[in-house]
Design a protein around this motif. Structure first.
Motif, PDB file in Angstrom:
ATOM      1  N   UNK A   1       0.844  -1.194   0.000  1.00 36.48           N
ATOM      2  CA  UNK A   1       0.000   0.000   0.000  1.00 36.48           C
ATOM      3  C   UNK A   1       0.881   1.246   0.000  1.00 36.48           C
ATOM      4  N   UNK A   2       1.941   1.228   0.811  1.00 33.40           N
ATOM      5  CA  UNK A   2       2.855   2.364   0.883  1.00 33.40           C
ATOM      6  C   UNK A   2       3.641   2.510  -0.410  1.00 33.40           C
ATOM      7  N   UNK A   3       4.086   1.407  -0.988  1.00 28.20           N
ATOM      8  CA  UNK A   3       4.795   1.468  -2.274  1.00 28.20           C
ATOM      9  C   UNK A   3       3.898   2.114  -3.333  1.00 28.20           C
ATOM     10  N   UNK A   4       2.632   1.719  -3.385  1.00 25.14           N
ATOM     11  CA  UNK A   4       1.728   2.310  -4.383  1.00 25.14           C
ATOM     12  C   UNK A   4       1.586   3.809  -4.167  1.00 25.14           C
ATOM     13  N   UNK A   5       1.486   4.215  -2.907  1.00 23.90           N
ATOM     14  CA  UNK A   5       1.380   5.645  -2.596  1.00 23.90           C
ATOM     15  C   UNK A   5       2.651   6.385  -3.026  1.00 23.90           C
ATOM     16  N   UNK A   6       3.813   5.799  -2.764  1.00 25.39           N
ATOM     17  CA  UNK A   6       5.076   6.424  -3.147  1.00 25.39           C
ATOM     18  C   UNK A   6       5.231   6.505  -4.665  1.00 25.39           C
ATOM     19  N   UNK A   7       4.736   5.489  -5.369  1.00 28.69           N
ATOM     20  CA  UNK A   7       4.722   5.539  -6.837  1.00 28.69           C
ATOM     21  C   UNK A   7       3.831   6.683  -7.315  1.00 28.69           C
ATOM     22  N   UNK A   8       2.634   6.788  -6.729  1.00 31.07           N
ATOM     23  CA  UNK A   8       1.681   7.841  -7.115  1.00 31.07           C
ATOM     24  C   UNK A   8       2.249   9.234  -6.853  1.00 31.07           C
ATOM     25  N   UNK A   9       3.027   9.368  -5.772  1.00 34.09           N
ATOM     26  CA  UNK A   9       3.623  10.662  -5.417  1.00 34.09           C
ATOM     27  C   UNK A   9       4.895  10.973  -6.213  1.00 34.09           C
ATOM     28  N   UNK A  10       5.393   9.979  -6.936  1.00 34.60           N
ATOM     29  CA  UNK A  10       6.617  10.187  -7.703  1.00 34.60           C
ATOM     30  C   UNK A  10       7.880  10.140  -6.870  1.00 34.60           C
ATOM     31  N   UNK A  11       7.811   9.522  -5.678  1.00 31.14           N
ATOM     32  CA  UNK A  11       8.993   9.416  -4.827  1.00 31.14           C
ATOM     33  C   UNK A  11       9.836   8.193  -5.159  1.00 31.14           C
ATOM     34  N   UNK A  12       9.192   7.183  -5.731  1.00 29.50           N
ATOM     35  CA  UNK A  12       9.897   5.996  -6.219  1.00 29.50           C
ATOM     36  C   UNK A  12       9.352   5.678  -7.605  1.00 29.50           C
ATOM     37  N   UNK A  13      10.079   4.853  -8.326  1.00 32.95           N
ATOM     38  CA  UNK A  13       9.604   4.397  -9.629  1.00 32.95           C
ATOM     39  C   UNK A  13       9.941   2.931  -9.801  1.00 32.95           C
ATOM     40  N   UNK A  14       9.139   2.285 -10.611  1.00 30.52           N
ATOM     41  CA  UNK A  14       9.383   0.881 -10.910  1.00 30.52           C
ATOM     42  C   UNK A  14      10.457   0.802 -11.980  1.00 30.52           C
ATOM     43  N   UNK A  15      11.346  -0.193 -11.838  1.00 31.31           N
ATOM     44  CA  UNK A  15      12.422  -0.370 -12.807  1.00 31.31           C
ATOM     45  C   UNK A  15      12.273  -1.734 -13.465  1.00 31.31           C
ATOM     46  N   UNK A  16      13.053  -1.936 -14.477  1.00 27.75           N
ATOM     47  CA  UNK A  16      13.098  -3.260 -15.093  1.00 27.75           C
ATOM     48  C   UNK A  16      13.716  -4.215 -14.091  1.00 27.75           C
TER      49      UNK A  16
END
Length: 124
Positions: free
Chosen positions: A59-74
């Motif tokens: 849930x926190x990872x999704x929030x951080x993705x939405x906020x642009x604080x983290x990104x998914x990588x290959x």
């Protein structure tokens, strides 16, 4: 996008960071990781004082993705099908700035507490 380590005005409300957000960003400061590795790193860097289950983590990872604080990588070169299904995450420039701002805030609080002799100085 922030310049240097400046936190964008629209993200100032995040400070101070919640423990889950702080430890996920802190874990990713070491480099990209998949979810389970983040959980293991959080446990290690908190000296096993902070643990989060998969629900809180993702849930926190999704929030951080939405906020642009983290990104998914290959995926990081996993050979097996299991490794290829894992999602890897890394800090963005904004995520690094937010983490740096919270660490700076913590340092200021500890410095003030030491000046007022509320906590003993540790040898460095």
């Amino acid at each position: 996008m922030p310049t240097g380590n400046r936190v964008p005005d629209d993200l100032q409300y995040l400070l101070p960071l919640t423990p889950a957000v702080f430890f996920i960003l802190f874990a990713l400061a070491e480099g990209e990781k998949h979810g389970y590795a983040i959980m293991q790193t959080v446990s290690r860097i908190s000296d096993h004082q902070f643990r989060m289950g998969p629900g809180t983590l993702y849930t926190t990872i999704q929030r951080l993705l939405d906020l642009g604080l983290i990104e998914e990588t290959e995926s990081a070169g996993g050979q097996s099908d299991h490794e290829n299904r894992r999602r890897y995450y890394k800090l963005t420039r904004t995520g690094k700035a937010v983490l740096a701002a919270d660490l700076s805030r913590m340092e200021s609080v500890v410095r003030l507490a030491r000046e007022r002799k509320l906590v003993p100085k540790t040898s460095e």
